[in-house]
Design a protein around this motif. Structure first.
Motif, PDB file in Angstrom:
ATOM      1  N   ALA A 287       0.836  -1.210   0.000  1.00 39.60           N
ATOM      2  CA  ALA A 287       0.000   0.000   0.000  1.00 39.60           C
ATOM      3  C   ALA A 287       0.870   1.259   0.000  1.00 39.60           C
ATOM      4  O   ALA A 287       0.582   2.231  -0.717  1.00 39.60           O
ATOM      5  CB  ALA A 287      -0.928  -0.002   1.210  1.00 39.60           C
ATOM      6  N   LEU A 288       1.961   1.244   0.771  1.00 39.65           N
ATOM      7  CA  LEU A 288       2.860   2.400   0.821  1.00 39.65           C
ATOM      8  C   LEU A 288       3.599   2.579  -0.511  1.00 39.65           C
ATOM      9  O   LEU A 288       3.814   3.707  -0.959  1.00 39.65           O
ATOM     10  CB  LEU A 288       3.867   2.244   1.970  1.00 39.65           C
ATOM     11  CG  LEU A 288       3.296   2.450   3.380  1.00 39.65           C
ATOM     12  CD1 LEU A 288       4.266   1.937   4.433  1.00 39.65           C
ATOM     13  CD2 LEU A 288       2.980   3.930   3.624  1.00 39.65           C
ATOM     14  N   LYS A 290       2.413   1.783  -3.427  1.00 40.71           N
ATOM     15  CA  LYS A 290       1.402   2.312  -4.353  1.00 40.71           C
ATOM     16  C   LYS A 290       1.207   3.810  -4.125  1.00 40.71           C
ATOM     17  O   LYS A 290       1.151   4.601  -5.068  1.00 40.71           O
ATOM     18  CB  LYS A 290       0.088   1.552  -4.128  1.00 40.71           C
ATOM     19  CG  LYS A 290      -1.026   1.868  -5.121  1.00 40.71           C
ATOM     20  CD  LYS A 290      -2.150   0.832  -4.981  1.00 40.71           C
ATOM     21  CE  LYS A 290      -3.292   1.082  -5.954  1.00 40.71           C
ATOM     22  NZ  LYS A 290      -4.226   2.096  -5.484  1.00 40.71           N
ATOM     23  N   GLU A 291       1.133   4.207  -2.846  1.00 36.25           N
ATOM     24  CA  GLU A 291       0.921   5.623  -2.531  1.00 36.25           C
ATOM     25  C   GLU A 291       2.126   6.469  -2.958  1.00 36.25           C
ATOM     26  O   GLU A 291       1.965   7.614  -3.398  1.00 36.25           O
ATOM     27  CB  GLU A 291       0.661   5.790  -1.027  1.00 36.25           C
ATOM     28  CG  GLU A 291       0.169   7.183  -0.676  1.00 36.25           C
ATOM     29  CD  GLU A 291      -0.322   7.306   0.761  1.00 36.25           C
ATOM     30  OE1 GLU A 291      -0.666   8.434   1.142  1.00 36.25           O
ATOM     31  OE2 GLU A 291      -0.346   6.285   1.485  1.00 36.25           O
ATOM     32  N   THR A 292       3.319   5.897  -2.850  1.00 30.31           N
ATOM     33  CA  THR A 292       4.524   6.631  -3.257  1.00 30.31           C
ATOM     34  C   THR A 292       4.499   6.922  -4.749  1.00 30.31           C
ATOM     35  O   THR A 292       4.938   7.989  -5.201  1.00 30.31           O
ATOM     36  CB  THR A 292       5.786   5.825  -2.886  1.00 30.31           C
ATOM     37  OG1 THR A 292       5.799   5.617  -1.469  1.00 30.31           O
ATOM     38  CG2 THR A 292       7.062   6.561  -3.285  1.00 30.31           C
ATOM     39  N   GLU A 294       1.621   7.035  -6.630  1.00 37.27           N
ATOM     40  CA  GLU A 294       0.452   7.853  -6.980  1.00 37.27           C
ATOM     41  C   GLU A 294       0.507   9.260  -6.391  1.00 37.27           C
ATOM     42  O   GLU A 294       0.011  10.210  -6.995  1.00 37.27           O
ATOM     43  CB  GLU A 294      -0.827   7.140  -6.518  1.00 37.27           C
ATOM     44  CG  GLU A 294      -1.097   5.845  -7.297  1.00 37.27           C
ATOM     45  CD  GLU A 294      -2.292   5.077  -6.759  1.00 37.27           C
ATOM     46  OE1 GLU A 294      -2.847   5.486  -5.708  1.00 37.27           O
ATOM     47  OE2 GLU A 294      -2.668   4.060  -7.369  1.00 37.27           O
ATOM     48  N   ARG A 295       1.079   9.384  -5.180  1.00 40.70           N
ATOM     49  CA  ARG A 295       1.146  10.708  -4.530  1.00 40.70           C
ATOM     50  C   ARG A 295       2.548  10.928  -3.962  1.00 40.70           C
ATOM     51  O   ARG A 295       2.739  10.961  -2.744  1.00 40.70           O
ATOM     52  CB  ARG A 295       0.108  10.802  -3.405  1.00 40.70           C
ATOM     53  CG  ARG A 295      -1.347  10.772  -3.896  1.00 40.70           C
ATOM     54  CD  ARG A 295      -2.306  11.283  -2.838  1.00 40.70           C
ATOM     55  NE  ARG A 295      -2.114  10.654  -1.546  1.00 40.70           N
ATOM     56  CZ  ARG A 295      -1.990  11.325  -0.395  1.00 40.70           C
ATOM     57  NH1 ARG A 295      -2.008  12.643  -0.372  1.00 40.70           N
ATOM     58  NH2 ARG A 295      -1.843  10.656   0.754  1.00 40.70           N
ATOM     59  N   ALA A 298       3.438  13.423  -1.045  1.00 33.15           N
ATOM     60  CA  ALA A 298       3.029  13.133   0.346  1.00 33.15           C
ATOM     61  C   ALA A 298       4.141  12.443   1.128  1.00 33.15           C
ATOM     62  O   ALA A 298       4.143  12.481   2.362  1.00 33.15           O
ATOM     63  CB  ALA A 298       1.775  12.258   0.345  1.00 33.15           C
ATOM     64  N   ALA A 300       4.652   9.462   1.904  1.00 31.32           N
ATOM     65  CA  ALA A 300       4.112   8.539   2.919  1.00 31.32           C
ATOM     66  C   ALA A 300       5.065   7.377   3.171  1.00 31.32           C
ATOM     67  O   ALA A 300       5.272   6.967   4.321  1.00 31.32           O
ATOM     68  CB  ALA A 300       2.755   8.003   2.456  1.00 31.32           C
TER      69      ALA A 300
END
Length: 427
Positions: A287-288, A290-292, A294-295, A298, A300
């Protein structure tokens, strides 16, 4: 600490985390790990007063094996540290015995909190000086050296590189691989150790031990080598990154600087670092990752990584201080809540100038490097972009009072939202 499920699946986990670069026989090792507790070892040489970030790959790989129900031996090389692993560039400087002994103790204290020394799968610290110091030269040559073939020793990467250089290589450093091979033999005999882990750049030294055990004892034992951690330019991370070494010793790399190093890694390294250096599960890491992607703004993945690894190495309290400092410097936290050590470390990273005494706001902004001139400083203040200890200042010619000093010594200056510098006042 161990569990049967972990015993069976630890190799799968290591592979998913990209922690296996080389191995002797992965299927045989997987089968032996599944049969029950295995004793394994990893060695660390005291060639400096501290381990660096790169060593965490080894320590945490050992910890994963321990969590899966196996018994680690952490070897700090009081003997091999006196000799030095050959580098490809030049001969190491031999350090005094007393200094190496002090480094052994410092490194032991860095490793101990990261492994469990109690319970059924308790780790044990060992020092190869215990079985090397009293060994005579004749016994060493007859009992150990007899089993090494010089042509094979010459083929090791570091040795061959040095042979082809102007520096050459001394017999002392050439013999290093014999000492390391003897370590595995000794731990095999004393503790039934059947697995050695290390970095892939150590493969030549690692195989010295398996070959020696096979020749003397007629037994086959295992090796597992982890890949090096490199940045996008292929440079090893943690030892000689652009800003210098990232040490585990808080006096050599502050917890704040350690946290910032991780928080500032490039996005491309986030998946590798999360897998190799944290104990987060696959779902959270995925999940982290993926977030890195996509965003990225942030951060994250970097934030979670920095928090997890700094807590592992320096503990929760220092990590909270590091997070608090990174927020407070940019106006999102309370500067007065930071300890003097954390505040100084944070300002040193941001840029810290020494001043003998206080002056006007404009003078201090110029001294701190946040303004090119007094006029530039006055313009910044006039535009509302100057902050002293996170408070906007409106008078560029006001003399700053000593009561403003944090812990009686420091000032935090900021221009706009993101440009920070510190001043340390005093002799």
């Amino acid at each position: 600490m161990g569990n049967n499920d972990g015993v069976t699946h630890v190799i799968d986990d290591l592979q998913w985390r990209d922690l296996i670069a080389l191995s002797t026989d992965i299927e045989a090792l997987t089968a032996e790990l599944a049969r029950g507790p295995m004793t394994l070892y990893c060695g660390f040489d005291p060639t400096a007063p501290s381990l660096h970030f790169g060593h965490l790959t080894q320590i945490l790989t050992v910890r994963r094996l321990q969590l899966a129900g196996h018994r680690p031996l952490a070897l700090v090389g009081g003997a091999t540290g006196l000799i030095g692993d050959p580098r490809e560039t030049a001969e190491r400087t031999l350090q005094p015995r007393e200094l190496v002994e002090s480094w052994v103790e410092r490194i032991r204290l860095q490793i101990e909190p990261l492994l469990d020394f109690t319970g059924e799968y308790a780790a044990r610290m060992v020092n190869n000086l215990d079985w090397t110091d009293g060994l005579s030269a004749l016994s060493f040559l007859r009992d150990i050296g007899k089993h090494f073939r010089v042509n094979k020793m010459l083929a090791k990467d570091a040795v061959s590189a040095r042979l082809n250089s102007d520096a050459g290589i001394s017999y002392t450093e050439f013999s290093y691989q014999i000492l390391q091979g003897m370590d595995y033999l000794e731990l095999f005999r004393r503790y039934g150790c059947r697995l050695q882990t290390g970095g892939s750049d150590q493969w030549g030294n690692l195989t010295a031990g398996t070959d020696l055990i096979h020749r003397i004892e007629g037994a086959s034992v295992h090796l597992l080598a982890t890949p090096l951690v490199v940045d996008s330019n292929g440079q090893k991370i943690g030892k000689s990154t652009g800003g210098g070494n990232v040490w585990l010793d808080p006096e050599m790399t502050s917890p704040y600087a350690f946290y910032q190093f991780l928080f500032n890694i490039e996005d491309a390294l986030v998946p590798t670092f999360l897998r190799r250096f944290t104990f987060l599960d696959r779902e959270e890491i995925t999940a982290l990752e993926k977030e890195t992607v996509e965003r990225p703004s942030a951060r994250a993945g970097q934030r979670r990584l920095a928090e997890e690894v700094t807590t592992l190495v320096h503990g929760e309290q220092e990590t909270r201080q590091a997070i608090g400092a990174s927020q407070a410097l940019f106006g999102r936290g309370d500067l007065s809540s930071l300890t003097p050590a954390t505040l100084r470390a944070a300002l040193s990273e941001a840029g810290l100038a020494q001043v003998p005494g206080l002056g006007t706001v404009a003078e201090l902004f110029r001294t701190a490097g946040l303004a090119s001139s007094l006029g530039d400083a006055r313009r910044t203040v006039g535009e509302g972009g100057a902050y002293l200890n996170n408070q906007r200042v409106s008078d560029a010619d006001a003399v700053v009072d000593a009561s403003e000093l944090l812990h009686g010594r420091w000032l935090v200056l900021r221009r706009g939202k993101r440009t920070v510098a510190g001043l340390e006042v005093g002799p």
